[in-house]
Design a protein around this motif. Structure first.
Motif, PDB file in Angstrom:
ATOM      1  N   GLY A 236       0.814  -1.209   0.000  1.00 43.54           N
ATOM      2  CA  GLY A 236       0.000   0.000   0.000  1.00 43.54           C
ATOM      3  C   GLY A 236       0.841   1.249   0.000  1.00 43.54           C
ATOM      4  N   ARG A 237       0.536   2.164   0.925  1.00 40.54           N
ATOM      5  CA  ARG A 237       1.213   3.459   0.942  1.00 40.54           C
ATOM      6  C   ARG A 237       2.722   3.298   0.996  1.00 40.54           C
ATOM      7  NH1 ARG A 237      -1.353   7.673   4.793  1.00 40.54           N
ATOM      8  NH2 ARG A 237      -2.797   7.744   3.020  1.00 40.54           N
ATOM      9  N   GLY A 260      -8.880  -0.081   1.445  1.00 43.11           N
ATOM     10  CA  GLY A 260      -9.065   1.350   1.593  1.00 43.11           C
ATOM     11  C   GLY A 260      -7.906   2.142   1.014  1.00 43.11           C
ATOM     12  N   GLU A 261      -7.860   3.416   1.335  1.00 41.04           N
ATOM     13  CA  GLU A 261      -6.902   4.336   0.721  1.00 41.04           C
ATOM     14  C   GLU A 261      -5.454   3.917   0.942  1.00 41.04           C
ATOM     15  OE1 GLU A 261      -5.200   8.896   1.180  1.00 41.04           O
ATOM     16  OE2 GLU A 261      -6.845   8.212   2.458  1.00 41.04           O
ATOM     17  N   ILE A 262      -5.101   3.589   2.183  1.00 42.89           N
ATOM     18  CA  ILE A 262      -3.705   3.267   2.470  1.00 42.89           C
ATOM     19  C   ILE A 262      -3.297   1.953   1.809  1.00 42.89           C
ATOM     20  CG2 ILE A 262      -2.087   2.643   4.319  1.00 42.89           C
ATOM     21  CD1 ILE A 262      -3.451   4.661   6.096  1.00 42.89           C
ATOM     22  N   ALA A 263      -4.151   0.938   1.911  1.00 50.52           N
ATOM     23  CA  ALA A 263      -3.823  -0.374   1.349  1.00 50.52           C
ATOM     24  C   ALA A 263      -3.684  -0.332  -0.165  1.00 50.52           C
ATOM     25  CB  ALA A 263      -4.881  -1.398   1.748  1.00 50.52           C
ATOM     26  N   ASP A 533       4.861   9.890   0.193  1.00 44.82           N
ATOM     27  CA  ASP A 533       3.466   9.596   0.495  1.00 44.82           C
ATOM     28  C   ASP A 533       2.635   9.716  -0.782  1.00 44.82           C
ATOM     29  OD1 ASP A 533       0.612  10.422   1.319  1.00 44.82           O
ATOM     30  OD2 ASP A 533       1.490   9.735   3.206  1.00 44.82           O
ATOM     31  N   SER A 534       1.714   8.788  -0.975  1.00 45.05           N
ATOM     32  CA  SER A 534       0.915   8.788  -2.203  1.00 45.05           C
ATOM     33  C   SER A 534       0.080  10.045  -2.339  1.00 45.05           C
ATOM     34  CB  SER A 534       0.012   7.547  -2.237  1.00 45.05           C
ATOM     35  OG  SER A 534      -0.785   7.466  -1.071  1.00 45.05           O
ATOM     36  N   PRO A 546     -11.240   9.739  -7.783  1.00 47.22           N
ATOM     37  CA  PRO A 546     -10.325   8.599  -7.775  1.00 47.22           C
ATOM     38  C   PRO A 546     -10.417   7.805  -9.075  1.00 47.22           C
ATOM     39  CG  PRO A 546     -11.563   8.726  -5.723  1.00 47.22           C
ATOM     40  CD  PRO A 546     -12.174   9.723  -6.655  1.00 47.22           C
ATOM     41  N   ALA A 547      -9.279   7.252  -9.487  1.00 48.04           N
ATOM     42  CA  ALA A 547      -9.251   6.438 -10.711  1.00 48.04           C
ATOM     43  C   ALA A 547     -10.108   5.203 -10.543  1.00 48.04           C
ATOM     44  CB  ALA A 547      -7.822   6.042 -11.024  1.00 48.04           C
TER      45      ALA A 547
END
Length: 547
Positions: A236-237, A260-263, A533-534, A546-547
Motif C-alpha cells: 500500500g502506501r 481502503g486508501e492506504i492499502a 506519500d501517495s 479517484p481512478a
C-alpha cells in the motif's frame, strides 16, 4: 471516569470486587479497551458519565468501529423525568454516539438489564465485530430490581470473536479455486480480518501448500510471521516488495481487508485487469470500489479452509521458481536497507530505532504503534516473528494518542510478556495523564517516544507538497519526556546517541513498572517518512475523482 448517573454502577463494581481502572480521559479508556480486545478477542469494556464523558468516547468508539473491534461501553444519561429541561451536562448524546457504534442499547426498563447486556455483547461480537453502547438513564441506574440467578446467564458465543462462523457460498469458492489454480503469480493480501477470525492456521496452510506469497496491511501484520520465506511485508502506501508483486500478479486473494486508501496507495492498486478474489465477513466491503471476480462472503478462517479444500480438486501447480524470485527480491531489499538499520547518524534515524526495537522485544512481546508516521515506519520495518497480534496499530481511525492507553490495555491483556508502545511527542502530549494511570496500576509497559519536536507526518507532508520551509502549525517545543516520566514517578530515559539505544531499551523493558524512553530522531522533514506519500505524489485537486 465516574459521574452521579453511574454511581450505582461503581458501587456494584466495588461490592463485587471487579477490577476497574480510572483513566485520565474517556477517549483513552476506549483506546485501552480497544487494545485489550485486539489482544484477547474478547470485548473490551469501558464506561463514561453523560455529556462530556459520553462525547469524549466518540474518537475511541470510531477506532473500534472502523477496525472491527468488539467493545461495550456503559454510558450514563439524564433522569428521564427531567430530561430536556437543561439538566447539568445534558446533550443529545445518543445522536452524537449513534454513527460511532454498531448499535445503541438504551435501558428503559431496569428489569430487562440482563437481557439488554446480553444483546450488547451479541451485537459487539456478531459478524464484523464493533462497539456497542449501553445507555443507562439516571433513574434506572439508581433503581432497585429483583432478578433470579438464571437471569444472569451469559451466551458463551458472545464472549469472544468470532462469535459465530459463517461459510462462503460453495459455488463462489469453486470459482475462486479455479482462478487460484490457474494463476502463475498469485498473491494473498491479508488484512486485520485474519486476526479477528484467528485464521492463522488455514492461511499458513494455503500459503505453504500452494506456494502463494502473503502481503499484509498494517492491521494484518502477523497474519503470517514476517520472517516466513513467503511473507513479502506490508503493501500500500509504503512497501518493501509487495506493491511490485501486486502489479505483476495474475490473481489476488484479498482476505479480511477493506482495500481502503492506504492499502491501495490511494486507489492505484491493484490494476483493473488483475483478477481478484475477495473474502470478507462484511458483504458490503466486497466490490465496494473495484471489480471482484469471486466474492466470498464469510468468516476468513472458514473461507480459507474451504478454498484450500477446493484447490485439492485441481492438479498441483508448481510455483518453485516464483518462490525463488520472491526470496531474491526480499534479500535484495534487505541488503539495500541494512546500512540505514545500522546507521550511527545523529539525530537517530527511524530504521535504526526500529531495528533496535526488534532486537530488544522478545518473541512473546508486543509492539503497540500509535497513529502517525511512527506506525508507518514500524509497519514497514518491524518484523512480527510469529503469527498473531504481536503488533497492534490503531488503523481503524489512525488517531494520534493511542500509543500510551493502547499499551496499557494491551498489557492488561498480555501480562505474561513485555509490551512496548511506540508514540510520537505529539501523541504523548495528548495523553500524558496516562502516565499517572500506568504508575497507579503499576503497568510494566515501556513507551518509546519518537521525538522530532514536530507533528512529524504533517510537517513531512507540508515539505513534500509545498517545499522546504513551508511549514505551518507543525512544530512543537522540544521536551525531555524522560524527565516528564520521572516527574510522574515512572522510569525515564533520554537517548540522543544510537549507541545508547540497546542498553536504554533493555533497562526500560526490565523495569518492573512503567518506563519511558525518549528518543531524539531526525528533524529533517524530507527524512520523516519511509518514502514519498501517495497523497504528496498525487495531490487531489478540486473536481478530481479517484481512478
Amino acid at each position: 471516569m465516574g459521574g452521579f448517573q453511574l454511581l450505582p454502577f461503581y458501587e456494584g463494581v466495588r461490592e463485587l470486587g471487579l477490577v476497574h481502572h480510572l483513566i485520565e480521559d474517556e477517549r483513552s479508556g476506549a483506546f485501552a479497551a480497544d487494545a485489550y480486545a485486539r489482544m484477547t478477542g474478547r470485548p473490551g469494556t469501558c464506561d463514561a458519565t453523560l455529556g462530556p464523558g459520553a462525547t469524549n468516547l466518540v474518537t475511541g468508539l470510531v477506532e473500534s468501529l472502523n477496525g472491527g473491534i468488539p467493545l461495550v461501553a456503559v454510558v450514563g444519561d439524564a433522569h428521564r423525568s427531567y430530561a430536556t429541561r437543561n439538566m447539568t451536562q445534558e446533550t443529545q448524546q445518543i445522536d452524537i454516539l449513534r454513527p460511532a457504534v454498531k448499535e445503541i442499547v438504551r435501558v428503559e426498563d431496569g428489569t430487562r438489564i440482563p437481557e439488554l447486556v446480553r444483546r450488547a455483547f451479541a451485537v459487539a461480537t456478531a459478524g464484523r465485530p464493533g462497539p456497542v453502547v449501553i445507555v443507562l438513564p439516571e433513574d434506572v441506574s439508581h433503581g432497585e430490581f429483583e432478578f433470579d440467578e438464571d437471569d444472569f446467564r451469559a451466551d458463551e458465543t458472545s464472549c469472544a470473536i468470532p462469535a459465530r462462523r459463517t461459510r462462503p457460498d460453495a459455488d463462489a469458492v469453486m470459482r475462486a479455486a479455479d482462478l487460484l489454480a490457474a494463476a502463475e503469480r498469485p498473491l494473498i493480501l491479508a488484512g486485520g480480518g485474519v486476526h479477528l477470525s484467528r485464521a492463522y492456521d488455514p492461511l499458513l496452510r494455503l500459503c505453504e501448500r500452494h506456494g502463494i506469497p502473503v502481503a499484509h496491511t498494517l492491521s494484518g501484520k502477523g497474519a503470517v510471521p514476517c520472517v516466513h520465506p513467503l511473507s513479502v511485508g506490508v503493501f500500500g502506501r509504503y512497501s518493501r516488495i509487495a506493491n511490485d508483486l501486486i502489479l505483476e500478479s495474475d490473481c489476488l486473494l484479498v482476505v479480511g481487508c477493506k482495500l481502503g486508501e492506504i492499502a491501495t496507495k490511494r486507489y492505484t492498486l491493484p490494476l483493473p485487469s488483475t483478477p481478484i478474489i475477495h473474502l470478507d465477513v462484511s458483504a458490503e466491503e466486497i466490490g465496494r470500489w473495484t471489480r471482484v471476480d469471486a466474492g466470498l462472503w464469510g468468516d476468513a478462517g472458514c473461507g480459507l479452509a474451504d478454498l484450500e479444500a477446493a484447490l485439492g480438486a485441481h492438479p498441483a501447480t508448481s510455483r518453485d521458481a516464483y518462490g525463488v524470485e520472491v526470496g531474491a527480491r526480499k534479500a535484495l531489499w534487505a541488503s539495500e536497507t541494512r546500512e540505514l538499520s545500522a546507521s550511527d547518524e545523529r539525530p537517530i534515524v527511524m530504521p535504526r530505532l526500529i531495528a533496535e526495537l526488534r532486537a530488544a522485544i522478545p518473541d512473546d512481546g508486543v509492539l503497540v504503534a500509535d497513529g502517525g508516521f511512527a506506525s508507518h515506519w514500524a509497519g514497514l520495518l518491524y518484523d512480527a516473528t510469529r503469527s498473531g497480534r504481536t503488533f497492534v496499530a490503531d488503523r481503524g481511525f489512525a488517531s494520534i494518542g493511542y500509543g500510551l492507553p493502547g499499551s496499557i490495555g494491551a498489557q492488561l491483556a498480555h501480562p505474561g510478556g513485555p509490551v512496548v508502545g511506540l508514540t510520537g511527542d505529539g501523541g504523548l502530549t495528548m495523553t500524558a495523564g496516562g502516565l499517572e494511570v500506568a504508575r497507579r496500576i503499576d503497568a510494566p509497559i515501556t513507551l518509546v517516544v519518537v521525538n522530532n519536536a514536530a507533528s512529524g507526518y504533517v510537517k513531512a507532508l507540508q515539505h513534500a507538497v509545498y517545499g522546504a520551509g513551508a511549514y505551518q502549525s507543525s512544530d512543537l517545543v522540544e521536551l525531555d519526556f524522560g524527565a516528564v516520566a520521572r516527574a510522574f514517578g515512572c522510569h525515564g530515559a533520554r537517548v540522543d546517541d544510537p549507541a545508547d539505544l540497546s542498553a536504554a531499551l533493555a533497562e526500560a523493558i526490565a523495569h518492573p513498572g512503567p518506563s519511558v524512553v525518549d528518543v531524539a530522531v531526525t528533524r529533517d522533514p524530507a527524512e520523516m517518512l519511509p518514502g514519498l506519500d501517495s497523497r504528496a505524489a498525487q495531490p487531489i485537486k478540486a473536481g478530481d475523482r479517484p481512478a
